[in-house]
Design a protein around this motif. Structure first.
Motif, mmCIF file in Angstrom:
data_model
loop_
_atom_site.group_PDB
_atom_site.id
_atom_site.type_symbol
_atom_site.label_atom_id
_atom_site.label_comp_id
_atom_site.label_asym_id
_atom_site.label_seq_id
_atom_site.Cartn_x
_atom_site.Cartn_y
_atom_site.Cartn_z
ATOM 1 N N ARG A 212 0.739 -1.164 -0.002
ATOM 2 C CA ARG A 212 0.013 -0.086 0.084
ATOM 3 C C ARG A 212 0.916 1.368 -0.042
ATOM 4 O O ARG A 212 1.965 1.511 0.551
ATOM 5 N N LEU A 213 0.208 2.389 -0.588
ATOM 6 C CA LEU A 213 1.042 3.478 -0.797
ATOM 7 C C LEU A 213 0.591 4.443 0.776
ATOM 8 O O LEU A 213 -0.484 4.508 1.029
ATOM 9 N N LEU A 214 1.788 4.702 1.441
ATOM 10 C CA LEU A 214 1.543 5.309 2.344
ATOM 11 C C LEU A 214 1.884 6.799 2.526
ATOM 12 O O LEU A 214 1.119 7.731 3.157
ATOM 13 N N TYR A 215 2.951 7.106 1.444
ATOM 14 C CA TYR A 215 3.066 8.758 1.403
ATOM 15 C C TYR A 215 3.493 8.810 -0.054
ATOM 16 O O TYR A 215 4.305 8.013 -0.489
ATOM 17 N N ALA A 216 3.145 10.111 -0.676
ATOM 18 C CA ALA A 216 3.632 10.417 -1.901
ATOM 19 C C ALA A 216 3.959 12.045 -1.752
ATOM 20 O O ALA A 216 3.155 12.667 -1.576
ATOM 21 N N GLY A 217 5.446 12.496 -2.236
ATOM 22 C CA GLY A 217 5.514 13.848 -2.109
ATOM 23 C C GLY A 217 7.050 14.053 -2.045
ATOM 24 O O GLY A 217 7.521 13.182 -2.209
ATOM 25 N N SER A 218 7.290 15.192 -1.506
ATOM 26 C CA SER A 218 8.860 15.488 -1.542
ATOM 27 C C SER A 218 9.203 15.037 -0.038
ATOM 28 O O SER A 218 8.413 14.849 0.814
ATOM 29 N N PRO A 219 10.535 14.786 0.257
ATOM 30 C CA PRO A 219 11.024 14.482 1.249
ATOM 31 C C PRO A 219 11.015 15.391 2.288
ATOM 32 O O PRO A 219 10.608 15.161 3.457
ATOM 33 N N GLN A 220 11.065 16.897 1.727
ATOM 34 C CA GLN A 220 10.944 17.729 2.805
ATOM 35 C C GLN A 220 9.414 17.938 3.280
ATOM 36 O O GLN A 220 9.325 18.105 4.532
ATOM 37 N N ALA A 221 8.481 17.893 2.437
ATOM 38 C CA ALA A 221 7.191 17.943 2.887
ATOM 39 C C ALA A 221 6.658 16.988 3.750
ATOM 40 O O ALA A 221 6.057 16.993 4.895
ATOM 41 N N ALA A 222 7.218 15.580 3.579
ATOM 42 C CA ALA A 222 7.163 14.572 4.739
ATOM 43 C C ALA A 222 7.742 14.878 5.909
ATOM 44 O O ALA A 222 7.125 14.448 6.908
ATOM 45 N N GLU A 223 8.946 15.512 5.948
ATOM 46 C CA GLU A 223 9.657 15.754 7.366
ATOM 47 C C GLU A 223 9.047 16.785 7.966
ATOM 48 O O GLU A 223 8.638 17.041 9.136
ATOM 49 N N ASP A 224 8.436 17.852 7.078
ATOM 50 C CA ASP A 224 7.683 19.016 7.673
ATOM 51 C C ASP A 224 6.285 18.654 8.463
ATOM 52 O O ASP A 224 5.702 19.016 9.339
ATOM 53 N N LYS A 225 5.889 17.535 7.856
ATOM 54 C CA LYS A 225 4.524 17.023 8.230
ATOM 55 C C LYS A 225 4.722 16.531 9.898
ATOM 56 O O LYS A 225 3.674 16.476 10.724
ATOM 57 N N LEU A 226 5.759 16.128 9.962
ATOM 58 C CA LEU A 226 6.208 15.500 11.511
ATOM 59 C C LEU A 226 6.959 16.641 12.547
ATOM 60 O O LEU A 226 6.938 16.259 13.541
#
Ligand code: ADP
Length: 299
Positions: A212-226
């Motif tokens: 399953r796809l858990l996340y798609a986007g930029s690495p930076q946006a993923a870090e910002d989310k947390l």
């Protein structure tokens, strides 16, 4: 070509019942795209399906106007694929093998082929070994040969599956540099369980687990989310089990023999934890464990 690769609701269950892909949808633009997931996540199944080597049960893949699952021959001409393992390394020289592969890629002219093959061997630093049999190549040399065959004939879609797994740090760096040289108008999909690979190379990424796809986007946006939600603490080995019960632990590392844990918590957890800036590894573990999606768990 600067078309995107569009994957829609791709599913695959193996005959033994393993659901390797579970309705995966994603859009992969030009540039370096990281596909991150733990072992068994379904990465190779997805890569082999995109590379026209196996069929899904349902879903579709398009590369621009091309229907990847139907127009396989057309896709193969545009494709460079570096599989996880080649299996056999024949007693054929690197040069002859590349020449043969160049024919398959449609380079009919002998002279053009000779030049293309020589240039590629130079680029991956194997020119001096061009007459040596592939069966006698070391691990690093095989890897470089793999890159050479994948980049032959200017592919528009390059797929590399777990490329750095067996490489030492020097070889890994050289591999990164080679990948970084590929043009920006090419789609490069880098499938890996190594967070560092994605961090260093990719502008866009996806995280998959259990098909399953858990996340798609930029690495930076993923870090910002947390951001603001990751806390760390160094503790004794005795304290570890208790902390694992009490907090949403996403990683445990030994630093100088002491466990250093990272947890996810929306509110300051107290107990001597300090806030840290999340990195991609935190994102990866938080996504895989699903901890940030279940805020109702006891914190
Ligand atoms: P990854 O590349 O992320 O490690 P794979 O796509 O290789 O993941 O595997 C996904 C799941 O499908 C795993 O559980 C794996 O054991 C299973 N699997 C892969 N290939 C086969 C196969 N040919 N037959 C049965 N199960 C398979």
């Amino acid at each position: 070509m600067s078309a995107s690769l569009v994957i829609e609701r791709l599913s695959k269950t193996y005959p033994n019942g393993t659901r390797a892909l579970d309705s995966i949808s994603m859009v992969i633009p030009c540039g370096m795209y990281g596909l991150l997931g733990p072992n068994g996540a379904g990465k190779s199944t997805l890569m082999r399906t995109i590379a026209t080597l196996q069929d899904p049960d349902s879903g579709s893949i398009h590369l621009g106007n091309l229907d990847v699952l139907k127009q396989k021959e057309d896709v193969r001409r545009l494709l460079g694929y570096l599989p996880q393992e080649f299996g056999v390394y024949p007693r054929v020289s690197a040069q002859d093998m590349l020449d043969h592969l160049a024919i398959l890629k449609g380079i009919g002219d002998r002279r053009e082929r000779r030049e293309t093959v020589a240039a590629m061997l130079q680029r991956v630093n194997l020119y001096q070994y061009r007459r040596k049999a592939l069966s006698g190549f070391s691990g690093g040399m095989k890897q470089r040969f793999g890159i050479a065959q994948a980049l032959l004939a200017n592919p528009q879609l390059v797929i590399v599956d777990e490329p750095t797994a067996g490489l030492d740090p020097g070889e890994r760096n050289r591999f990164y540099n080679l990948l970084a040289e590929i043009g920006e108008q090419v789609i490069v999909i880098l499938s890996t369980h190594i967070v560092q690979d994605v961090k260093e190379l990719c502008t866009q990424m996806a995280i998959i687990n259990e098909g399953r796809l858990l996340y798609a986007g930029s690495p930076q946006a993923a870090e910002d989310k947390l951001a603001g939600k990751v806390w760390q603490k160094s503790l004794s080995k005795q304290e570890l089990a208790e902390h694992q019960q009490q907090f949403r632990v996403i990683s445990t590392k030994l630093v100088a023999g002491r466990p250093l844990i990272h947890i996810v918590s929306d509110a300051p957890p107290g107990h001597g934890f300090e806030k840290v800036t999340p990195d991609l590894e935190d994102v990866f573990f938080a996504e895989i464990l699903g901890v940030h999606r279940t805020p109702s768990l006891p914190a």
